[in-house]
Design an enzyme around this catalytic site. Structure first.
Site, PDB file in Angstrom:
ATOM      1  N   GLU A  33       0.830  -1.209   0.000  1.00 42.70           N
ATOM      2  CA  GLU A  33       0.000   0.000   0.000  1.00 42.70           C
ATOM      3  C   GLU A  33       0.863   1.256   0.000  1.00 42.70           C
ATOM      4  O   GLU A  33       1.822   1.373   0.752  1.00 42.70           O
ATOM      5  CB  GLU A  33      -0.901  -0.032   1.237  1.00 42.70           C
ATOM      6  N   HIS A  34       0.504   2.177  -0.889  1.00 46.46           N
ATOM      7  CA  HIS A  34       1.247   3.437  -1.069  1.00 46.46           C
ATOM      8  C   HIS A  34       2.685   3.189  -1.532  1.00 46.46           C
ATOM      9  O   HIS A  34       3.593   3.961  -1.211  1.00 46.46           O
ATOM     10  CB  HIS A  34       1.187   4.307   0.187  1.00 46.46           C
ATOM     11  N   ASP A  36       2.959   2.148  -4.936  1.00 52.29           N
ATOM     12  CA  ASP A  36       2.929   2.232  -6.417  1.00 52.29           C
ATOM     13  C   ASP A  36       3.555   3.518  -6.937  1.00 52.29           C
ATOM     14  O   ASP A  36       4.352   3.498  -7.876  1.00 52.29           O
ATOM     15  CB  ASP A  36       1.523   1.968  -6.993  1.00 52.29           C
ATOM     16  N   LEU A 124     -12.320   0.223  -3.307  1.00 54.62           N
ATOM     17  CA  LEU A 124     -12.277  -0.945  -4.195  1.00 54.62           C
ATOM     18  C   LEU A 124     -12.153  -0.514  -5.665  1.00 54.62           C
ATOM     19  O   LEU A 124     -12.438  -1.280  -6.579  1.00 54.62           O
ATOM     20  CB  LEU A 124     -13.511  -1.833  -3.988  1.00 54.62           C
ATOM     21  N   SER A 125     -11.751   0.726  -5.872  1.00 58.27           N
ATOM     22  CA  SER A 125     -11.418   1.237  -7.209  1.00 58.27           C
ATOM     23  C   SER A 125     -12.589   1.289  -8.178  1.00 58.27           C
ATOM     24  O   SER A 125     -12.462   0.910  -9.346  1.00 58.27           O
ATOM     25  CB  SER A 125     -10.271   0.438  -7.818  1.00 58.27           C
ATOM     26  N   ASP A 171      -4.486   0.685  -9.492  1.00 57.26           N
ATOM     27  CA  ASP A 171      -5.910   0.359  -9.663  1.00 57.26           C
ATOM     28  C   ASP A 171      -6.264   0.172 -11.138  1.00 57.26           C
ATOM     29  O   ASP A 171      -6.946  -0.776 -11.516  1.00 57.26           O
ATOM     30  CB  ASP A 171      -6.772   1.476  -9.062  1.00 57.26           C
TER      31      ASP A 171
HETATM   32  C1  GLA Z   1      -5.283   4.291  -4.137  1.00 59.79           C
HETATM   33  C2  GLA Z   1      -4.537   4.765  -5.354  1.00 59.79           C
HETATM   34  C3  GLA Z   1      -3.460   3.763  -5.747  1.00 59.79           C
HETATM   35  C4  GLA Z   1      -2.560   3.418  -4.554  1.00 59.79           C
HETATM   36  C5  GLA Z   1      -3.408   3.078  -3.337  1.00 59.79           C
HETATM   37  C6  GLA Z   1      -2.582   2.901  -2.095  1.00 59.79           C
HETATM   38  O1  GLA Z   1      -6.002   3.114  -4.434  1.00 59.79           O
HETATM   39  O2  GLA Z   1      -5.410   4.942  -6.452  1.00 59.79           O
HETATM   40  O3  GLA Z   1      -2.697   4.269  -6.822  1.00 59.79           O
HETATM   41  O4  GLA Z   1      -1.664   4.448  -4.282  1.00 59.79           O
HETATM   42  O5  GLA Z   1      -4.399   4.053  -3.072  1.00 59.79           O
HETATM   43  O6  GLA Z   1      -1.801   1.781  -2.200  1.00 59.79           O
END
Ligand code: GLA
Length: 384
Positions: A33-34, A36, A124-125, A171
């Protein structure tokens, strides 16, 4: 996933035209997480919640977009696309047209109907699914196509350049390139990836804290800036560190005292998370579920304590899962500050696990959560 036949009839009734229909999934991130936007590693899976798009051409030069979720229609002129976002759901689909136009594509008029079941604002994008499905639909209408990783970059640019959310590539990448029954260990530097099979006896139990999450809000960019400030300190000593991906925990020991305390904490999360993500894929590969669970637990603590990206409800959801039968690992997934936890659970325990977690969480917080037993699904594609 919603029934594509229903979307077809919605489109036909509204636009008197037969649509071509596409689908793009939401995602859950197992770990990473965080990392990318620091050009590091992530390990997401596409899930069986998705957005559908139906598209048909128009002859009046208009782009008419209908959302079945919002029961609302929005009209644009293909020859005069908006220069700025309008803080509206239509920013995502029209932003795709804007970015494609910027790439030199002539954008014609079209009717687009959208309908999705990815819970909104839950980490969840849903927005990535919306962008990717729109991009596929519009590209097919104009007879163009891109490889999945390029498509993902274009959709990330919709967020970064049009919507104004400074997110990374994860995502959009997983929505475009997901694979049934697999997570992807993605290297966000060169977009190469390794397929990580998820055994059939493991369920992805996604527990929604019901606390809304937004990456356009202040916290996501603040955390990102703090971690990047730490990277700049390291780079001032060691020029080969353009991103935290290139940094080590030893760098923090040496130069951490030159960083603002919060920056040091954010960087410690990002650097250690990269290590955990690579290790988690290896653990999954050799079937070491205990180690995988341990890494997920460590990732959650790091996300919550060092990155301060969790919230009381998500911490509770993770804590309350710990001693439930069948749990392999649990952590907060996605951009943070609310949203969902991912629980890897032995399939045979998944239903009882979900019920017990829901009642424990409701008793602790007074909030009734939504808990979904999901599986890893394929990436975006056209439906026949
Ligand atoms: C969101 C962002 C991703 C990523 C996550 C954290 O989903 O869209 O690009 O940075 O947070 O991992």
């Amino acid at each position: 996933m919603h029934d594509p036949a229903v979307l077809r009839s919605i489109h036909r009734a509204r636009f008197q035209a037969e649509p071509a229909v596409f689908v793009a999934p939401g995602r859950v991130n197992l770990i990473g997480e965080h990392t990318d936007y620091a050009e590091g590693f992530v390990m997401p899976a596409a899930i069986n919640f998705a957005t559908l798009a139906g598209i048909s051409p128009r002859t009046d030069g208009k782009i008419v977009i209908y959302s079945e979720n919002f029961k609302e229609e929005k009209t644009f002129e293909a020859a005069a696309l908006p220069a700025a976002a309008g803080k509206h759901w239509s920013d995502y689909p029209i932003g795709v047209a804007v970015i494609l136009a910027g790439e030199g594509h002539a954008i014609p008029g079209f009717s687009l109907s959208l309908w999705g079941d990815v819970p909104l604002g839950s980490g969840l994008s849903s927005s990535a699914a919306l962008e990717v499905v729109t991009a596929l639909a519009v590209l097919s209408l104009i007879g163009a196509s891109y490889p999945g990783p390029v498509l993902a970059r274009l959709c990330q640019r919709v967020e970064n350049e049009f919507v104004g959310a400074n997110c990374g590539i994860m995502d959009q990448f997983i929505s475009a390139n997901g694979k049934e029954d697999h997570a992807l260990l993605l290297d966000c530097r060169d977009l190469s990836f390794k397929l990580a099979p998820i055994p059939h006896n493991i369920a992805l139990v996604i527990a929604n804290t019901m606390v809304k999450h937004s990456i356009a809000g202040g916290d996501y960019p603040t955390r990102r800036a703090e971690s990047e400030a730490a990277c700049a300190v390291i780079a001032s000593h060691r020029p080969g560190v353009p991103f935290l991906r290139d940094a080590t925990l030893e760098d923090l020991e040496k130069w951490g005292h030159e960083m603002a305390p919060k920056s040091l904490m954010r960087a410690r999360h990002v650097i250690s998370e990269n290590l955990r993500t690579v290790a988690a894929e290896k653990a999954l590969e050799r079937g070491d579920l205990e180690e995988l669970g341990r890494l997920m637990a460590e990732a959650h603590t790091s996300y919550s304590k060092d990155f301060e990206g969790s919230c009381a409800e998500a911490d509770a959801m993770v804590e309350l899962a710990q001693d439930l039968p069948g749990l392999i690992g649990a952590r907060l997934t996605g951009g943070g500050f609310g949203g969902c936890t991912i629980n890897l659970v032995e399939q045979s325990h998944a239903a009882a696990f979900s019920e017990a977690l829901a009642s424990r969480y409701a008793a602790r917080t007074g909030i009734v959560p939504e808990i979904h037993i999901c599986h890893a699904s394929g990436g975006a594609h056209k439906l026949d």
